[in-house]
Every structure is written in structure tokens, then in C-alpha cells.
Design an enzyme around this catalytic site. Structure first.
Site, PDB file in Angstrom:
ATOM      1  N   GLU A  53      72.270 -16.425 100.588  1.00 32.11           N
ATOM      2  CA  GLU A  53      72.575 -17.812 100.896  1.00 32.11           C
ATOM      3  C   GLU A  53      74.027 -17.966 101.328  1.00 32.11           C
ATOM      4  OE1 GLU A  53      75.116 -18.619  98.593  1.00 32.11           O
ATOM      5  OE2 GLU A  53      74.495 -16.640  97.826  1.00 32.11           O
ATOM      6  N   GLU A  65      75.928 -14.393  99.499  1.00 27.81           N
ATOM      7  CA  GLU A  65      75.547 -14.117 100.889  1.00 27.81           C
ATOM      8  C   GLU A  65      74.364 -13.167 100.995  1.00 27.81           C
ATOM      9  OE1 GLU A  65      78.598 -12.555 103.377  1.00 27.81           O
ATOM     10  OE2 GLU A  65      80.116 -13.990 102.760  1.00 27.81           O
TER      11      GLU A  65
END
Lengths: 647, 356
Positions: A459, A602
Site C-alpha cells: 500500500e 509499500e
């Protein structure tokens, strides 16, 4: 009641060729007669002969007691009107004009329409629900629309007998049902209807009498019950008993597909308007009590057993490759294959902004979300650099970035430009949460279709440690103090503020801990929703999903709460140092694979886990069995017999 | 089906959308057509080798006052020619309209059933065979021959139509008859003198010159009678738009009607062929254009519109044929095709773009 239409030993055909002989029946006012029979059996021939378009070879047709030959053309057309199978090609005629042609027998010398005529036309159009089509050019309509207009034309002719040749061809189910209704209405008003039809169940439901026309030229008239009792359908169409289900009037088919409806095509969702989820046949959210995913499928439990058996025969001391073996078994169970092709790997990064950053809970400004998203497409961020170096795919998806940007490498599924501030209200509406969820599921389905062997779920979204902590607090019932971490790195003051914000958010929104979607929509974020959707989607299509850090596992927990079997497809990665991570993992009953002190997010843990999965693949594909290695494994017999290879 | 609400029906709705509604559009178009026909007629009378100003023209026409030369030019030359061009132009358009409706074919023309081939055959018989025996052929003889030839072809078509169920077959039969007659004509040509060939060629190009008052009157009577009859048949013609089966369903006597249609269109085209030779293009293009412009295929509109359109078109073409390269006269088919075809192409393109 008087007989309206009668035939007496009618034989029909063309020239010398006899198609059907000895047809005798009578039709009263308001009766509906259906003709059923195989293609080419002569149904159209009968209808055209009754209509006087064809000459009968023998016998007579009587209308109102008089032979049809004795009526003038005008009288005949006032008594009978037809809907034919011939193709009508017009130019520069509106649909209304076509319907108005039905008034031909009633208008004057030049064919101009009077008030009564206009009324009849309007009534016919209304009965066929064709108001919307009336002023359009007839030739431009679809076949089904043209059909309805031609039916309206016949109705406008106000006949005593309506003769229709396959009127339901081209009509979709909704218009078929409406036509049946219109015919019943007309019958109630006294019109007799004769129609040939292929949909047998509708014929049986609609008609007062059924004429069965066989291939061999025989005709008999029965009541619908008679048709069933005499097993006419089987006889007419040469069907075996089993194939035609009398009771429901439907042909049975083998139900081939396993799995429930909503798991079949989650991809379709992306373009649909989210109205009532059930109407589309796909639930926007899986029903809470329904399970999905393949784990329930006994075949895949068997696959796990096979995998265990296979591994036990590999040339090494049993269990010596530790978790690699467990992973291999898990992956075989997920994919349903002993040695799946996992060469294509993809990290899916869901990016969205959170309104809660207004409260000052984040160290970075909101614009970092979009900057890093763009950088990810260039392969220069932490995760994307590592992934790129290994040759893994990176798919960056915008589900709710707030700042404007332009990039054709970021996939745009933006639900809204960032969520609202959870401290003062819900982050998003439930529908938006459902949409984000379904986007995630579609991404998983797409990945599977594109041949991806394993996905990682990451994300990007400033403020999402706040939302994830809030979600976790609600799901576990723990105090925000226990689950909140410092995220990207904030000051003590901001940290205290963050915990307070989370507490306030929960107090204001009162999310229901037993309804994961409620939790997401009130105190969560679009990235969390979409990630949860990806995990659910992976469970549906049988794709292993690697989790990442705190936010990722929170989304996994949400997926688990929605569908317990989703956990079976989850493969953990690194141990995040973010505070809530450990609690989340305990809830899930999972433990990380490695601890490198990372806390980037991430999806950065995923490429590293992918390499472990590569190792698992190599183990399954390259290692020799005991036989292949030339080792006699008799010494292991005792050890093996104690172990169970099936659950 | 809520999502249908948002859907736009593609631009073929004709209920009051667009610049003007259907009724005003129709009225306007008719006004233009009438004006065009009248203007063209007037121009045909005004212009020529001897230009006659409008004032003098009115005197000549209504009061028979003027120099003998002017009276001669107007009354014996220009007026009959103008009447012929107008009437025969209308006849061509109407014949084309009937055949296009009958065969559901937008490019059917007045000569598609072999009419002009029949006429040409008969004329060639006269010009090649008979002329050798008699020495000359009067105009009226040619007219008679052309008429006879046309009706011969028509007779065959009517005979065949008894045995034919579908229109497509009838169309094919008509084309075949045309082929047979053309072949017969070519056969005759093989044995012809060069001068005969020149005569025949001259006839087959079509022209409104040499039209005298009696010819004009004769053709006017026939054409107007046929046209009025056609108009009175608007209702069944309209029913035919849905095809023969549906027309029968509505009460049209299809067998009889077929006959009448063939007869009417044949008489109209035969008349043209007899008096002016085969004039091409008008019969195909004018009804087609009228349908496009009026955006309707209703016979009560198309019949008068086609007639007016055909008349105006032929009048304008004849004017150009006469004056463009004066004193040489172009033949009328050349002009009609050269002017007409680009217009049709333009209309097609514009119409395509107009509908989405």
C-alpha cells in the site's frame, strides 16, 4: 360461447406437397391456442393457410360460421390480423407509422387516420410498452424492438382473431413475459389468439389449448394437462424422459460449475453501477455466513495430502527444510496443483489518501502519496527498486489518491479523491467501501488470468497507520494505546495526538466490530478496503497472497473476518516493527518468515518473500526423490507410518 | 432497468427535435419544389437564342400579343418543349417511385423492367429495317413504335408475374427481358448502315427537342391521367412498404395490385420513351432524393413531391442542354446524369453524417 374460428378437415401444403392433413379444431372468443412442434413441421403453413395467404389443399376454414372465402378482403382483415416471420424492411418510416398501418381496414380512401384510429394506435403501443420506440425510425430498431412494433400493428388492427407466427423469437425474457401478459389481457377482452411458439413452458402456462404438430404431418389438439399426461413433448421432439422435466417445464442441464455465483466472475464488477448488490447476481459483499475459496473443496485438501506425500519422498531427512515444506504444502493446496508455475510474481500496491491527516497525525504531507505512487512506477522507491532488481512485476493502483496527477502507468480505479476525516465522521460510505473491495477482488482475478503465480499486497497512503490502528482497535477491542505505533516516524506530541484521534474516531463513528465492512467504511481507508478485496479475491481464484507490514496484515485480518477461509491463501513476509503488527498476526494465527527490522510498507517485504517462494519451487521441481537419488529409503518406513498425510 | 434512463437514443428520433418539426419541414419543401418547377418553366420560356424579357413573355402567353417571330418561338417551340420536359420529367420520377416501392429497391428505375429496351428494339426495327423499304420514317411513326415496343415488354412482364411468387424473381425476369431485347437490337445493328446507326444513336440518347404541340398535349393527357390514378392508390402503395405478406394481411388484393403497379409505371415510362427517348437518371434519383429530404416514405407526400421534383429537374436539365454550348444541343441524359449524380452523392454523405 359461439365458435369464432373453426377448421374442418383442413389439409395444408404447397401445390401438390401435403404438409399437414386433417386438421380440425375450433376456437372460441378469448381462447388462446398455441402451436408447438419441431422446426419445419408445418406450423407456419397452418397459420398462413388460416390467414388465407395460402390456399388450403383440402377442407375449409370458417370464421364466425362463414367460410373465409366468402368474406371480402376488407372484412377478413378486420377479423384477422397477423404477426409474421417475414422480414420487414422499411425506409423513412417511424415505428408509429408501422403500427398505424394496422388501421388500414378502417381508414378512408387516402388512408388518413381519424381520432378513433389514433386511439387504437396509442392503445396498441401502450400494450406493448413501446412508447419509447414510437417516434424512432423503424429500420433502426433492434430485431426484438421491431417484433414488438409488429405485434402492436396487429393489435391496432383490432382483429377478432390474432394470428402470430413465432412472436417470441428475438424477445428477451422480460418482453416475452410482457407479451404473455398482453396476450392474456387481449384474451380477456375477447380476442382469440393463435400463436406458434418454441418456449414450451410458456406455451403450457399461457394457452387454453395446445396444438401439437409433429414431423410426420400429424396434428392433435390437447389441453395443457393433456400434453403433459400424454408426454407429447417427448414424443414430438424425440427427447428421452430424463431430459424434459415435466414438473418445472424446463430442460434439465447438468450443473457443472462448483462454487457459488459471486465467486465466479468477480471481474465483471468493475464496470457495473453499484445499485442493489443482489440484482446483478453478484453480491457486492459476500454474505457473512457464506464461505468461498477452494479450501472447502475436498479436492484441494487431497492436493495438500499429495504434496506432503511428495515432499516426504524427497531426498532429505523428513522436515529438514522446515517452513519451506509447509509453504509448499500450503501453496499446493491453494493452487490445486502439486507443482504450480510461480515464475510470474506481482506486487500490487493500492494507493489512497486519508482525510485524517488533517488532524496532524502524520509526519509527511499528503502529497507524498502521489509522489511515491509515481516513483513506484519508475522503480525507484524502496519496494519497487528491490522488486525491479529481482524482475518482479509492480502494479500501482489508484483507489483514492487525493492529489491530481497524470500517469498512464498508474491504474486508475479511483473511488473518491481521498477519504474523509475519521475523527469527525465516517471515512467513506458503505457503498464506496464495497466498491473498493470489489476492485481488489477484480485485481486478484485479473492477476490470475494474466498468469501471475503469486501476488504480494502493498500500500501507499499517508496516514494509513492511523486508520489501520483504528481498525485493529475495533476488531480486537483493544485500546488504541496498545495498537498505535509511530508510523513513518512522528514526534511524541504527534504520537499522543494520534492515539487520541483514534479514540475519538471510534467514539464518534461507533463501528460495529462484527461487521468488517462497517469498520472499514467508518474508520478505515480505501487502501485497506481494496487490499482486503485483493485477499478475498485471491481466496476465490486460488492465488497465493503474500502479506507485508502492519497495514497489509490489518487488511488481511479484515479479509479473515469476512471469510475465514481467506486465511488459507495468506503467506506472511517480514516482521514489521510497527506496534500493531504483532497483535494482528496473533489474531490471524500467523508468524512472519523473517525479521530484518523493516518498517517501510509499500509491500517491501513481498519481493523478499518471493525469493523464499522461489526456493520452495526449486525444492518441488528440482530435488530428486529418494529413488532418483539412488538412496534406499527403507529406513524411514517407521517414521513415515506414524505421520498422517491427510487431515 | 435504471441504467436505460441515462442512455441516449441515437439521433433518429423525429418527434419535434432538430431545427423544425416534420410538418413545417414538409410544407417548406413543397413550397420550394413548386417554386423551383415554376421558375424553371419560366426560365425555359425566357431564355434561348432570342432572349425574351418577362414583360413581353406575359403578353405573349396571356394576350397573344407580340411579333410573329416571338409568337412562333414561344408557342411552337419553347412552350411545347417546356410542357413536355416538365410532364415527362414528372412521369419519369413517378415511374421510378412506383418501381422502387414495388421492388423495395432504392435503385430501381423506370426502365428496369425492360421498357426502354423494348422501345429501342421497336425503333431500331423501324430505323434499320423499315426505312429501307419505305424510305423515311415520320416522327409519329417512331413514337408509335416506341410505345408499342415498351408495351410489348410490359406485356411479357405481366404474363410472367402470374407465375412468380416473389418480387425478386420478377425483377430478375424484367432484367432478363431487357437483355433479350437488347440482344435483338444488337442483332439488327449488325446489318445496319452507318446512317441508320447514327439515327438510332441519336434517338436513344433522348431529347426534348422536336416536341410539337400535339405531342406535348398527348403526353400531358396520358401522364396526368396516370399520375392522378397513382395518387389515388396512395393507400395500398403505402401498405406495400411493409411487404406483400403484410399488405395482404391488411386487405390489399396483392395480385391485382401488382398488375396495376406494373401497368401504371410502364405507361409512364413508355410515354417518356416514346416521345423523348430513354432519359436516364431522373427516375432513379428524384424519388430517392425526395425521400431523403422529406424524411418520409408516405406515398401521399412522395407522389406529388417526386412529380414536382422530376419536373423541375428535367426542366433545369433541358435548359442547360439547350444553352450550355449553344447552338449545339447536349443530349438530355448527359446533363441529367452529370448534374444529378454529384447531388445524390452529396446528399448521401450529408445524410450519413447527420444520423449518428
Amino acid at each position: 360461447m359461439k365458435e369464432l374460428l373453426k377448421t374442418d378437415r383442413l389439409t395444408v401444403g404447397y401445390g401438390r406437397k401435403v404438409v399437414l392433413k386433417n386438421i380440425s379444431f375450433a376456437l372460441k372468443k378469448g381462447e388462446i391456442l398455441s402451436l408447438i412442434g419441431p422446426n419445419g413441421s408445418g406450423k407456419s403453413t397452418v397459420l398462413n393457410t388460416i390467414r388465407e395467404e395460402l390456399e388450403p389443399l383440402e377442407g375449409t376454414v370458417f370464421l364466425d360460421g362463414k367460410a373465409t372465402g366468402r368474406f371480402s378482403r376488407r372484412e377478413l382483415s378486420q377479423k384477422m390480423a397477423g404477426v409474421l416471420t417475414s422480414r420487414v424492411k422499411t425506409s423513412m418510416m417511424t415505428a408509429r407509422e408501422v403500427v398505424a398501418m394496422g388501421r388500414y381496414p378502417y381508414t378512408g380512401a387516402l388512408g388518413l387516420l381519424g381520432e378513433k384510429d389514433e386511439e387504437a394506435v396509442g392503445h396498441a403501443i401502450h400494450l406493448m410498452r413501446a412508447e419509447v420506440l414510437a417516434d424512432r425510425e423503424f429500420d433502426r430498431l433492434s430485431d426484438g424492438q421491431k417484433q414488438r412494433i409488429l405485434i402492436a400493428r396487429a393489435i391496432a388492427q383490432e382483429p377478432e382473431v390474432l394470428i402470430m407466427d413465432e412472436p417470441t423469437s428475438y424477445l428477451d425474457i422480460r418482453y416475452r413475459l410482457e407479451l404473455m401478459d398482453a396476450l392474456r389481457q387481449l384474451a380477456k377482452e375477447g380476442t382469440a389468439v393463435i400463436l406458434s411458439i418454441h418456449e414450451i413452458d410458456e406455451a403450457l402456462r399461457l394457452s387454453d389449448r395446445v396444438m401439437c404438430v409433429s414431423d410426420e404431418g400429424e396434428v392433435c389438439c390437447l389441453s395443457p394437462c393433456g400434453v403433459m399426461e400424454e408426454k407429447m413433448i417427448q414424443k414430438l421432439f424425440a427427447l428421452s424422459d430424463a431430459a424434459y422435466e415435466q414438473q418445472f417445464g424446463a430442460l434439465e442441464e447438468e450443473i457443472l460449475r462448483s462454487g457459488n455465483v459471486w465467486s465466479q466472475n468477480p471481474k465483471a464488477f468493475l464496470s457495473q453501477d453499484q445499485k442493489d448488490g443482489d440484482q446483478n447476481g453478484l453480491a457486492s459483499q459476500p454474505p457473512q455466513d457464506q464461505v468461498s475459496g477452494r479450501s472447502l473443496n475436498l479436492d484441494h485438501e487431497k492436493m495438500k495430502g499429495e504434496a506432503r506425500k511428495y515432499i516426504s519422498h524427497l531426498a532429505m531427512p523428513p522436515g529438514s527444510l522446515g517452513r519451506l515444506e509447509d509453504l509448499a504444502v500450503q501453496i499446493s493446496g491453494i493452487t490445486g496443483k502439486l507443482r504450480p508455475d510461480l515464475s510470474k510474481k506481482r506486487v500490487i500496491v493500492l494507493c489512497a489518501d486519508n482525510g485524517v491527516v488533517k488532524e496532524g497525525v502524520s509526519s509527511a504531507p499528503q502529497s507524498v502519496t502521489v509522489m511515491q505512487a509515481l516513483n513506484m512506477t519508475r522503480g525507484v522507491t524502496g519496494m519497487s527498486a528491490i522488486a525491479g532488481g529481482f524482475g518482479d512485476e509492480v502494479q500501482v493502483v489508484d483507489v483514492g489518491i487525493a492529489s491530481p496527477y497524470r500517469s498512464d502507468r498508474i491504474i486508475n480505479h479511483k473511488v473518491r479523491p481521498g477519504t474523509a476525516d475519521i475523527r469527525i465522521g465516517p471515512a467513506m460510505t458503505r457503498k464506496e467501501a464495497e466498491t473498493a473491495l470489489s476492485i481488489g477482488r477484480s485485481l486478484a482475478a485479473n492477476a490470475k488470468e494474466e498468469g501471475v503465480g503469486v501476488v504480494g499486497v502493498g500500500e501507499m497512503g499517508i496516514g494509513n497507520t492511523t486508520t489501520s490502528a483504528a481498525v485493529l482497535a475495533v476488531l480486537t477491542g483493544l485500546s488504541p494505546d496498545l495498537v498505535t505505533g509511530r508510523g513513518g516516524g512522528i514526534s511524541d506530541h504527534a504520537f499522543k495526538l494520534k492515539r487520541q484521534v483514534i479514540a475519538d474516531a471510534i467514539a464518534v463513528n461507533q463501528p460495529n466490530p462484527d461487521d468488517p465492512l462497517d469498520v472499514i467504511s467508518k474508520v478505515g481507508g480505501l487502501d485497506l478496503a481494496a487490499m482486503c478485496g485483493v485477499f478475498l479475491g485471491c481466496a476465490e481464484v486460488g492465488l497465493p497472497a503474500v502479506t507485508d507490514g502492519f497495514i497489509s496484515v490489518t487488511a488481511a485480518l479484515l479479509a479473515f473476518r469476512i471469510n475465514p477461509f481467506a486465511r488459507d491463501v495468506l503467506i506472511p513476509s517480514h516482521a514489521s516493527t510497527e506496534r500493531g503488527y504483532r497483535i494482528c498476526m496473533e489474531e490471524l494465527g500467523m508468524s512472519p518468515i523473517f525479521d530484518l527490522g523493516m518498517r517501510l510498507g509499500e509491500g517491501s517485504g513481498c519481493p523478499l518473500t518471493f525469493r523464499v517462494i522461489d526456493a520452495v519451487s526449486s525444492m518441488m521441481n528440482r530435488m530428486a526423490s529418494f529413488d532418483g537419488a539412488g538412496i534406499d529409503d527403507g529406513y524411514l518406513a517407521e517414521v513415515r507410518s506414524d505421520e498422517k498425510f491427510q487431515e | 432497468m435504471d441504467n436505460l434512463k441515462g442512455m441516449r437514443m441515437s439521433g433518429d428520433s423525429r418527434s419535434g427535435k432538430g431545427k423544425m418539426d416534420q410538418r413545417s419541414r414538409t410544407v417548406l419543401i413543397f413550397a420550394v419544389l413548386i417554386f423551383a418547377a415554376l421558375a424553371a418553366a419560366a426560365l425555359n420560356l425566357l431564355l434561348g437564342n432570342l432572349k425574351i424579357p418577362l414583360g413581353r413573355l406575359i403578353e405573349i402567353l396571356f394576350f397573344r400579343k407580340g411579333s410573329s417571330e416571338e409568337l412562333q418561338i414561344i408557342w411552337t417551340i419553347r412552350f411545347p418543349r417546356m410542357i413536355a420536359a416538365g410532364i415527362l420529367g414528372g412521369a419519369l420520377a413517378l415511374s421510378g417511385f412506383l418501381l422502387q416501392t414495388f421492388f423495395h429497391n432504392p435503385i430501381a428505375g423506370p426502365f428496369i423492367l425492360g421498357i426502354s429496351s423494348g422501345a429501342k428494339f421497336a425503333v431500331s426495327l423501324i430505323l434499320i429495317v423499315l426505312i429501307g423499304r419505305i424510305g423515311y420514317a415520320s416522327n409519329s411513326l417512331l413514337v408509335l413504335a416506341a410505345f408499342a415496343g415498351s408495351l410489348l415488354a410490359t406485356g411479357w412482364i405481366i404474363l410472367i408475374s402470374r407465375y412468380v411468387r416473389h418480387m425478386a424473381s420478377l425483377l430478375a425476369a424484367g432484367i432478363m427481358i431487357g437483355y433479350i431485347l437488347n440482344a435483338a437490337t444488337d442483332f439488327l445493328i449488325t446489318f445496319a448502315d452507318d446512317s441508320d446507326l447514327a439515327n438510332l444513336h441519336g434517338w436513344s440518347q433522348g431529347s426534348f427537342s422536336g416536341m410539337d404541340a400535339s405531342a406535348a398535349a398527348f403526353s400531358a393527357v396520358i401522364v396526368l391521367a396516370a399520375s392522378i390514378l397513382t395518387f389515388l392508390l396512395s393507400k395500398p402503395i403505402g401498405a406495400f412498404r411493409l411487404g406483400e405478406s403484410y399488405a395482404a394481411d391488411m386487405g390489399v388484393n396483392v395480385r391485382r395490385f401488382r398488375l396495376v403497379l406494373i401497368l401504371l409505371s410502364s405507361i409512364l415510362s413508355a410515354c417518356v420513351t416514346a416521345f423523348a427517348g430513354p432519359v436516364s437518371f431522373v427516375g432513379i434519383a428524384v424519388p430517392y432524393l425526395c425521400r431523403l429530404i422529406l424524411k418520409s416514405s408516405k406515398p401521399i407526400l412522395l407522389i406529388p413531391a417526386s412529380f414536382l421534383g422530376g419536373a423541375a429537374f428535367c426542366l433545369i436539365s433541358d435548359l442547360i442542354a439547350r444553352l450550355a454550348f449553344a447552338p449545339t444541343e447536349l443530349n438530355i441524359s448527359t446533363v441529367t446524369s452529370l448534374i444529378g449524380a454529384p447531388i445524390v452523392i452529396f446528399m448521401i454523405i450529408r445524410m450519413r453524417r447527420g444520423d449518428s
